[in-house]
Motif scaffolding. Sequence first.
Motif, mmCIF file in Angstrom:
data_model
loop_
_atom_site.group_PDB
_atom_site.id
_atom_site.type_symbol
_atom_site.label_atom_id
_atom_site.label_comp_id
_atom_site.label_asym_id
_atom_site.label_seq_id
_atom_site.Cartn_x
_atom_site.Cartn_y
_atom_site.Cartn_z
ATOM 1 N N UNK A 1 -3.150 -2.164 15.482
ATOM 2 C CA UNK A 1 -1.803 -2.217 16.294
ATOM 3 C C UNK A 1 -1.433 -3.546 16.139
ATOM 4 N N UNK A 2 0.265 -3.623 16.267
ATOM 5 C CA UNK A 2 0.862 -4.900 15.982
ATOM 6 C C UNK A 2 1.151 -5.096 14.636
ATOM 7 N N UNK A 3 0.548 -4.314 13.754
ATOM 8 C CA UNK A 3 0.812 -4.808 12.029
ATOM 9 C C UNK A 3 1.910 -3.736 11.589
ATOM 10 N N UNK A 4 2.556 -4.093 10.348
ATOM 11 C CA UNK A 4 3.338 -3.307 9.581
ATOM 12 C C UNK A 4 2.490 -2.062 9.242
ATOM 13 N N UNK A 5 3.253 -0.850 9.151
ATOM 14 C CA UNK A 5 2.624 0.497 8.794
ATOM 15 C C UNK A 5 2.481 0.449 7.378
ATOM 16 N N UNK A 6 1.757 -0.445 6.640
ATOM 17 C CA UNK A 6 1.510 -0.703 5.371
ATOM 18 C C UNK A 6 0.021 -0.289 5.101
ATOM 19 N N UNK A 7 -0.422 0.826 4.696
ATOM 20 C CA UNK A 7 -1.803 1.427 4.461
ATOM 21 C C UNK A 7 -2.784 0.317 3.883
ATOM 22 N N UNK A 8 -3.938 0.512 3.961
ATOM 23 C CA UNK A 8 -4.942 -0.353 3.133
ATOM 24 C C UNK A 8 -4.739 -0.367 1.753
ATOM 25 N N UNK A 9 -4.850 0.836 1.040
ATOM 26 C CA UNK A 9 -4.732 0.763 -0.474
ATOM 27 C C UNK A 9 -3.461 0.021 -0.777
ATOM 28 N N UNK A 10 -2.265 0.324 -0.149
ATOM 29 C CA UNK A 10 -0.980 -0.686 -0.901
ATOM 30 C C UNK A 10 -1.125 -1.881 -0.632
#
Length: 369
Positions: free
Chosen positions: A116-125
């Motif tokens: 929560x509070x992080x950009x929605x950039x997933x772990x693999x990217x």
Amino acid sequence: MRGKDKTTLRTGFTTGACATAAATAACRALLTGKPPEQVTILLPNGRTPVFELQYVKVRERECEAAVRKDAGDDPDVTHGALIVAGVKPAPVGSGIAFKAGIGVGMVTRPGLPVEVGEPAINPVPRRMIRAALAREAEIHGGAADFEVMLSVPGGTELARNTWNPRLGIVGGISILGTTGIVRPYSCSAWIASIHRGVDVARAGGADHVVGSTGAQSEIAAQQFYGLPDWRMLDMGDFVGGLLKYLRRHPIPLVTIAGGFAKITKLAQGAVDLHSSRSQVRFDALARLAAETGTPDGIAADIAAANTAMQALEMAGHGLAHAIAVQATARTAAFLEGVPIETEIMIIDRSGKMVARNSSVPFPQGRART
């Protein structure tokens, strides 16, 4: 060309792969002062695709590059979107930090693979971008300390056609991908969204979720139970994908809501309800109708019916209830040994509930909020 026969459909690239290419180009421009015309990235499967760049802007303290997403022949909502990366130096030893620019969402609800509070950039990217920028720093003599801002012009509007609003991702789309490759008409992305929906519901303490086959059934079920959006799972035809994940990540009560034809296929043993992969067996439907007291002549007509809805109109709601009972038994058997109660709701084309089978009384006995 998009729309050809599936045997000749092109693969494409995920938003994560495009973001990696854009970030690589921006980083190289920052370290060399020269805009590259194209970049090559390394995908998790070892492939090394080349990306053409829409533009590269070279500035002293921050460079920006853009890649146009090509999803191949997949009907991806982000096909054609511009994926933009801005890269600037960060304090020595700080590593690589990610920021959300215009059109990239922020995570506001627990249960996703990003805090929560992080950009929605997933772990693999994130891993792909970190590795790519570390390689650029090693090659061009810089430190691998950067701030990376990803943007998607128009991403806020695109996100309205995704699961993001109900998953608690606000302000734009997610930067996704586990392989970097988009395979045309693959069900993997949809099933992954179902999984994330379950994760968010569990993290929020949900004791009840609804998996619906379409908008009509979702609206009817949501109004009946008074559940918030984040407990509603748009499973489409992938009831098997939902139930398999629930076996490993249980929620106390799951409702499967759908039209009569799709629930009939579930009752008859199918867990992929798409018309190309499962069909209603009208002979079995006719036998069930006869068992529920339908006259022999009508049962024979049901065996020869063109559609499941036609069969329902012949037999009436008693057949719908019998199908709901069978479908409940099928889902319960699929989840055998897992502490999950199941129920079935059948919705007609007008959005009216024609059958519901459940061991759980409402509104008594379980919170609806």
